[in-house]
Motif scaffolding. Sequence first.
Motif, PDB file in Angstrom:
ATOM      1  N   PRO A 235       0.816  -1.224   0.000  1.00  0.00           N
ATOM      2  CA  PRO A 235       0.000   0.000   0.000  1.00  0.00           C
ATOM      3  C   PRO A 235       0.843   1.266   0.000  1.00  0.00           C
ATOM      4  O   PRO A 235       2.004   1.270   0.414  1.00  0.00           O
ATOM      5  CB  PRO A 235      -0.810  -0.128   1.296  1.00  0.00           C
TER       6      PRO A 235
ATOM      7  N   ASP B 162      -4.849   9.100   3.761  1.00  0.00           N
ATOM      8  CA  ASP B 162      -5.412   7.798   3.436  1.00  0.00           C
ATOM      9  C   ASP B 162      -4.297   6.821   3.066  1.00  0.00           C
ATOM     10  O   ASP B 162      -3.102   7.146   3.140  1.00  0.00           O
ATOM     11  CB  ASP B 162      -6.410   7.941   2.281  1.00  0.00           C
TER      12      ASP B 162
ATOM     13  N   LYS C 194      -3.863   3.503   0.071  1.00  0.00           N
ATOM     14  CA  LYS C 194      -4.458   2.636  -0.943  1.00  0.00           C
ATOM     15  C   LYS C 194      -3.371   1.753  -1.548  1.00  0.00           C
ATOM     16  O   LYS C 194      -2.195   2.089  -1.530  1.00  0.00           O
ATOM     17  CB  LYS C 194      -5.141   3.466  -2.037  1.00  0.00           C
ATOM     18  N   GLU C 195      -3.807   0.633  -2.108  1.00  0.00           N
ATOM     19  CA  GLU C 195      -2.841  -0.347  -2.608  1.00  0.00           C
ATOM     20  C   GLU C 195      -2.652  -0.283  -4.121  1.00  0.00           C
ATOM     21  O   GLU C 195      -1.523  -0.161  -4.595  1.00  0.00           O
ATOM     22  CB  GLU C 195      -3.288  -1.756  -2.206  1.00  0.00           C
TER      23      GLU C 195
ATOM     24  N   ASP D 254      -6.330   2.797  -8.040  1.00  0.00           N
ATOM     25  CA  ASP D 254      -7.085   3.433  -6.953  1.00  0.00           C
ATOM     26  C   ASP D 254      -6.428   4.747  -6.522  1.00  0.00           C
ATOM     27  O   ASP D 254      -7.116   5.707  -6.161  1.00  0.00           O
ATOM     28  CB  ASP D 254      -7.197   2.490  -5.759  1.00  0.00           C
TER      29      ASP D 254
ATOM     30  N   TRP E 131      -8.157   8.386  -6.754  1.00  0.00           N
ATOM     31  CA  TRP E 131      -8.178   9.281  -5.582  1.00  0.00           C
ATOM     32  C   TRP E 131      -7.681  10.675  -5.962  1.00  0.00           C
ATOM     33  O   TRP E 131      -8.304  11.673  -5.596  1.00  0.00           O
ATOM     34  CB  TRP E 131      -7.323   8.675  -4.479  1.00  0.00           C
TER      35      TRP E 131
END
Length: 243
Positions: free
Chosen positions: A14, A33, A35-36, A40, A44
Amino acid sequence: MKFFGIDLGWKSQPSGLCCLELIDGQLEILDLDRKEAIADILTWIDSCVPPEAPAIIAVDAPTLIPNASGSRLPDKLSHKHFGKYHAGCYPANLGLAFAERTVNFGLELEARGFAHAPTIEPQKLGRYQIEVFPHPAIVHLFNLERILKYKKGRLSERRLELIRLYNYIVEILPTLQPSLRLESGFICEIPNTGAALKAVEDRLDSLICAYVAAHWWYWGEQYNLVLGDRTTGYIVIPQGRVV
C-alpha cells in the motif's frame, strides 16, 4: 492550491496518501489515506483535484530513471549531502524490479498534466509533480543530527521513533512557513502492532511529502535544495526551517 504527498509502494504494498490545501494562508489536511492499487491512487487524485485545477504532487519514489544500471545522479548526491545523517537514498536503475511501476506512475501523472518541476516559479499556479525523499526532508525541517529510524529495527524501537516523528509534526510544522494547521485529534496514538504501525508510518510519510510539495511551491529554490535535474532525475529537499 492543493498539495499531494504520495508515499508510493515501490512494489505491490500500500501507498500512503495525503492531500493538503492552502486556505487563508494555512495548510489544512483534506485527506490522509492509504491505498494499494495504482488505479485506486490515480482515482483518488482525480477525485481530489479536477482536470486543469492547480496542484503539485510530491512522490516518494524514483519517477524519472534514465540509467540502465548503477545509480542515478540524485541518488549519489543524496549520499554525498546526507550520508552523515544516514539519509542517502536507495539506488534506482531500469534493471530493478520496481522501476517500471514507479516510472509509469510518473507518466500517468504527466498524462494528467502534472509536469515535472525540478525548477519552479514560487507561488505560480499550475500542475506539477516532483520527486521527494522524507528522510533528508525530516532532518532539515526538524533540525536533526540523524534520521528518525522508524522503518527498520525492533518494533518497540520503531514505534518510539515514529512517536518522535509525530511529535515533531505536531509541534514544529504549525510554526513554519507555510504553516500546517492541525485539528485536535489529528492522530490519537501510535499503535503497538506491526501492521498498524506500518499504516501510520505510510500516512505520516505522505504528510511529510505533501508538506515538502507546499514548501517547494511556496519558496522555490530560495529555501529548497534540488539534487539532479529533469535529465538525470532529481529530488527536492527543504533546506531548513523557515518561520
